[in-house]
Motif scaffolding. Sequence first.
Motif, PDB file in Angstrom:
ATOM      1  N   THR A 125      28.843  77.362  32.633  1.00 17.62           N
ATOM      2  CA  THR A 125      28.779  75.993  32.105  1.00 17.62           C
ATOM      3  C   THR A 125      27.704  75.880  31.022  1.00 17.62           C
ATOM      4  O   THR A 125      27.740  74.960  30.211  1.00 17.62           O
ATOM      5  N   GLY A 126      26.773  76.828  30.977  1.00 20.63           N
ATOM      6  CA  GLY A 126      25.805  76.836  29.872  1.00 20.63           C
ATOM      7  C   GLY A 126      26.409  77.453  28.623  1.00 20.63           C
ATOM      8  O   GLY A 126      26.018  77.141  27.503  1.00 20.63           O
ATOM      9  N   ALA A 127      27.373  78.353  28.808  1.00 22.14           N
ATOM     10  CA  ALA A 127      27.980  79.055  27.667  1.00 22.14           C
ATOM     11  C   ALA A 127      29.148  78.273  27.068  1.00 22.14           C
ATOM     12  O   ALA A 127      29.496  78.474  25.908  1.00 22.14           O
ATOM     13  N   VAL A 128      29.750  77.410  27.867  1.00 26.08           N
ATOM     14  CA  VAL A 128      30.957  76.699  27.428  1.00 26.08           C
ATOM     15  C   VAL A 128      30.703  75.195  27.491  1.00 26.08           C
ATOM     16  O   VAL A 128      30.347  74.662  28.533  1.00 26.08           O
ATOM     17  N   ARG A 129      30.906  74.531  26.346  1.00 21.78           N
ATOM     18  CA  ARG A 129      30.630  73.093  26.261  1.00 21.78           C
ATOM     19  C   ARG A 129      31.796  72.282  26.813  1.00 21.78           C
ATOM     20  O   ARG A 129      31.603  71.232  27.392  1.00 21.78           O
ATOM     21  N   ALA A 130      33.009  72.754  26.598  1.00 19.89           N
ATOM     22  CA  ALA A 130      34.190  71.975  27.000  1.00 19.89           C
ATOM     23  C   ALA A 130      35.396  72.903  27.140  1.00 19.89           C
ATOM     24  O   ALA A 130      35.390  74.032  26.627  1.00 19.89           O
ATOM     25  N   VAL A 131      36.400  72.402  27.828  1.00 11.82           N
ATOM     26  CA  VAL A 131      37.625  73.171  28.104  1.00 11.82           C
ATOM     27  C   VAL A 131      38.818  72.307  27.712  1.00 11.82           C
ATOM     28  O   VAL A 131      38.752  71.079  27.810  1.00 11.82           O
ATOM     29  N   ALA A 132      39.916  72.940  27.276  1.00 11.64           N
ATOM     30  CA  ALA A 132      41.102  72.160  26.883  1.00 11.64           C
ATOM     31  C   ALA A 132      42.372  72.955  27.167  1.00 11.64           C
ATOM     32  O   ALA A 132      42.366  74.184  27.122  1.00 11.64           O
ATOM     33  N   PRO A 133      43.480  72.237  27.380  1.00  8.28           N
ATOM     34  CA  PRO A 133      44.779  72.916  27.394  1.00  8.28           C
ATOM     35  C   PRO A 133      45.111  73.282  25.952  1.00  8.28           C
ATOM     36  O   PRO A 133      44.656  72.600  25.023  1.00  8.28           O
ATOM     37  N   ALA A 134      45.871  74.339  25.761  1.00 13.20           N
ATOM     38  CA  ALA A 134      46.162  74.773  24.392  1.00 13.20           C
ATOM     39  C   ALA A 134      47.539  75.415  24.332  1.00 13.20           C
ATOM     40  O   ALA A 134      48.108  75.810  25.357  1.00 13.20           O
ATOM     41  N   ILE A 135      48.063  75.491  23.102  1.00 18.03           N
ATOM     42  CA  ILE A 135      49.294  76.259  22.861  1.00 18.03           C
ATOM     43  C   ILE A 135      48.953  77.286  21.807  1.00 18.03           C
ATOM     44  O   ILE A 135      48.363  76.947  20.777  1.00 18.03           O
ATOM     45  N   GLU A 136      49.300  78.541  22.049  1.00 18.58           N
ATOM     46  CA  GLU A 136      49.201  79.524  20.970  1.00 18.58           C
ATOM     47  C   GLU A 136      50.600  79.824  20.458  1.00 18.58           C
ATOM     48  O   GLU A 136      51.535  80.034  21.244  1.00 18.58           O
ATOM     49  N   LEU A 137      50.742  79.816  19.129  1.00 18.45           N
ATOM     50  CA  LEU A 137      51.971  80.278  18.489  1.00 18.45           C
ATOM     51  C   LEU A 137      51.693  81.704  18.044  1.00 18.45           C
ATOM     52  O   LEU A 137      50.794  81.936  17.228  1.00 18.45           O
TER      53      LEU A 137
END
Length: 257
Positions: A125-137
């Motif tokens: 949690t110190g290394a990552v500010r936020a998380v999100a769902p994503a799509i890769e093309l």
Amino acid sequence: MIGPDITGIADTLGIAADTATATAQLAAETGLDVDTAYAVQTALVQRRLDRGERLVGLKMGLTSKAKMAQVGVDEVIWGRLTDAMRVPDGGPVDVTNFIHPRVEPEVAFLLDRLPEPGEPVGDFTGAVRAVAPAIELIDSRYANFTFSLPDVIADNTSAGAFVIGPWSAVPDGLDNLGVLLEIDGRLAQVGSTAAILGDPRRALDEGIRLAGRHGVRLREGWIFLAGAATAAVPLRAGVHVRAVVEKLGVASLRASS
Ligand code: 0L1
Ligand code: MG
């Protein structure tokens, strides 16, 4: 001994991407190994930076058994993301810019402070500010979406475009969240974040370690695509794609032509 022509191979792959025209595999014929393939990837991405694109992050590839089986390669790999590859959430993607695009549901991290290469992330949690769902093309520049390990590394791990959904604070557990990929409201793939190296947080450790081997250090503010939770699905003009990740929400795109 004269080695592979790194710039020449990068130019061939860059032209294939720019013209949306498949090329033949190159590694066997040119003697590319994994290390020289990453050098080709650097030169290929440099072509983009030379025309004004900005490096905005890294992506992991082949982080799940489903993806490895789909393409017949069994090693985790990494590639680079530029600002021009980003599509706004819900936004249009013109499929004619790609050769044989596929989409896959992913988890994205917005990076904060990071350890040195080789050091474990430790306090995630110190290394990552936020998380999100994503799509890769993804869009392999090789004919029939077929390649060897050095081929796909040289081709920037098939990176084509990506969509990031709404960012949220890092939830307590990321290791077994349900993941759905929907095409026009129909279920196309079902999976779990457990498919991403057992836990997408592990992908960050791997990314830091593997990119560090090639002198690349992840930066604060970068996006990190941790990998796909399912196999990829062909993308056709006219469809609406949603990636739904439990607790994180939805990322979507509309394919146009
Ligand atoms: O992001 C990925 O897992 C893609 C890695 C390259 C292999 C492929 O094109 O499917
Ligand atoms: Mg991917």
